[in-house]
Write a protein that holds these residues in place. Structure first.
Motif, PDB file in Angstrom:
ATOM      1  N   TRP A 117       0.694  -1.128  -0.200  1.00 10.25           N
ATOM      2  CA  TRP A 117      -0.126  -0.127  -0.039  1.00 10.25           C
ATOM      3  C   TRP A 117       1.076   1.099   0.029  1.00 10.25           C
ATOM      4  CZ3 TRP A 117      -4.745   1.290  -0.712  1.00 10.25           C
ATOM      5  CH2 TRP A 117      -5.367   2.541  -0.406  1.00 10.25           C
ATOM      6  N   TRP A 127       2.246   2.230  -3.257  1.00  7.15           N
ATOM      7  CA  TRP A 127       1.440   2.519  -4.261  1.00  7.15           C
ATOM      8  C   TRP A 127       1.244   3.987  -4.061  1.00  7.15           C
ATOM      9  CZ3 TRP A 127      -0.022  -0.194  -8.427  1.00  7.15           C
ATOM     10  CH2 TRP A 127      -1.020   0.355  -9.170  1.00  7.15           C
ATOM     11  N   ILE A 184       6.464   6.338  -5.700  1.00  5.77           N
ATOM     12  CA  ILE A 184       5.835   6.226  -7.038  1.00  5.77           C
ATOM     13  C   ILE A 184       6.795   6.644  -8.088  1.00  5.77           C
ATOM     14  CG2 ILE A 184       4.138   7.445  -8.400  1.00  5.77           C
ATOM     15  CD1 ILE A 184       2.654   7.898  -5.777  1.00  5.77           C
ATOM     16  N   ASN A 214       6.807   4.250 -11.447  1.00  3.11           N
ATOM     17  CA  ASN A 214       5.839   4.741 -12.273  1.00  3.11           C
ATOM     18  C   ASN A 214       6.208   5.035 -13.873  1.00  3.11           C
ATOM     19  OD1 ASN A 214       2.925   4.905 -12.917  1.00  3.11           O
ATOM     20  ND2 ASN A 214       2.920   7.285 -12.605  1.00  3.11           N
ATOM     21  N   VAL A 238      -8.203   0.193  -8.592  1.00  2.00           N
ATOM     22  CA  VAL A 238      -6.937  -0.787  -8.086  1.00  2.00           C
ATOM     23  C   VAL A 238      -7.312  -1.337  -6.917  1.00  2.00           C
ATOM     24  CG1 VAL A 238      -4.633  -0.686  -7.567  1.00  2.00           C
ATOM     25  CG2 VAL A 238      -5.460   1.001  -9.115  1.00  2.00           C
ATOM     26  N   VAL A 246      -2.553  -7.423  -6.675  1.00  2.00           N
ATOM     27  CA  VAL A 246      -2.902  -6.053  -7.072  1.00  2.00           C
ATOM     28  C   VAL A 246      -3.760  -6.181  -8.386  1.00  2.00           C
ATOM     29  CG1 VAL A 246      -2.149  -3.569  -7.678  1.00  2.00           C
ATOM     30  CG2 VAL A 246      -0.899  -5.076  -5.753  1.00  2.00           C
ATOM     31  N   GLU A 305      -5.768  -4.045 -11.430  1.00 10.34           N
ATOM     32  CA  GLU A 305      -5.916  -2.742 -11.889  1.00 10.34           C
ATOM     33  C   GLU A 305      -6.686  -2.827 -13.018  1.00 10.34           C
ATOM     34  OE1 GLU A 305      -3.021   1.185 -12.467  1.00 10.34           O
ATOM     35  OE2 GLU A 305      -2.063  -0.640 -12.541  1.00 10.34           O
ATOM     36  N   LEU A 348       2.939  -1.872 -13.754  1.00 10.78           N
ATOM     37  CA  LEU A 348       2.674  -2.631 -12.558  1.00 10.78           C
ATOM     38  C   LEU A 348       3.665  -3.722 -12.450  1.00 10.78           C
ATOM     39  CD1 LEU A 348       0.448  -3.078 -10.683  1.00 10.78           C
ATOM     40  CD2 LEU A 348      -0.752  -4.720 -12.500  1.00 10.78           C
ATOM     41  N   PHE A 395       6.166  -1.807 -10.388  1.00 13.54           N
ATOM     42  CA  PHE A 395       5.744  -1.461  -9.213  1.00 13.54           C
ATOM     43  C   PHE A 395       5.796  -2.811  -8.319  1.00 13.54           C
ATOM     44  CE2 PHE A 395       2.406  -2.791  -6.304  1.00 13.54           C
ATOM     45  CZ  PHE A 395       2.565  -1.738  -5.251  1.00 13.54           C
TER      46      PHE A 395
END
Length: 134
Positions: A17, A20, A26, A30, A91, A102, A104, A125, A128
């Protein structure tokens, strides 16, 4: 058309979490490929709050702001937001067997093929996942 992508992250839900939703994380994940970056990320994580992530090619040849407004925030469970072009993105985070799934789900745009969009968003993703597991 809605497109769905997902990844299983081998990390605790709290870490997933935070990775994200925190700008300092990020900016590290990203982007879709190694020749792109995310130099800035601003996020006001609340219903009605906005976010803006700058995404650009490392060589400076192109870039854009990925922006939207949060429409639903359920900490450690889901985030829903509306992009500047009115597309909705959901998400979802679910912890199972020591991993966090996760998922999306986003509305496709008309400029690029569905497959291109799916590949691009999946690449982000995947970045991530790599960052959250490090």
């Amino acid at each position: 058309m809605k497109i769905s992508i997902e990844v299983d992250v081998k990390a605790p839900l709290e870490k997933v979490w935070e990775t994200w939703v925190r700008p300092e994380h990020i900016i590290n994940w990203n982007f879709a490929s190694d020749d792109w970056c995310c130099p800035t990320a601003e996020i006001d994580l609340k219903v009605g709050g906005k976010f803006s992530y700058r995404m650009e090619a490392k060589d400076g040849s192109m870039g854009f702001d990925f922006e939207g407004t949060f429409i639903k925030v359920s900490p450690h469970e889901s985030i829903h937001f509306k992009l500047e072009d009115d597309r909705i993105v959901k998400v979802e985070f679910s912890e199972m067997n020591g991993k966090v799934k996760v998922v999306e789900i986003f509305e496709a745009e008309d400029e690029n093929s569905a497959e291109q969009q799916k590949q691009g968003w999946q690449s982000i993703l995947n970045n991530f996942k790599k960052h959250a597991e490090s």
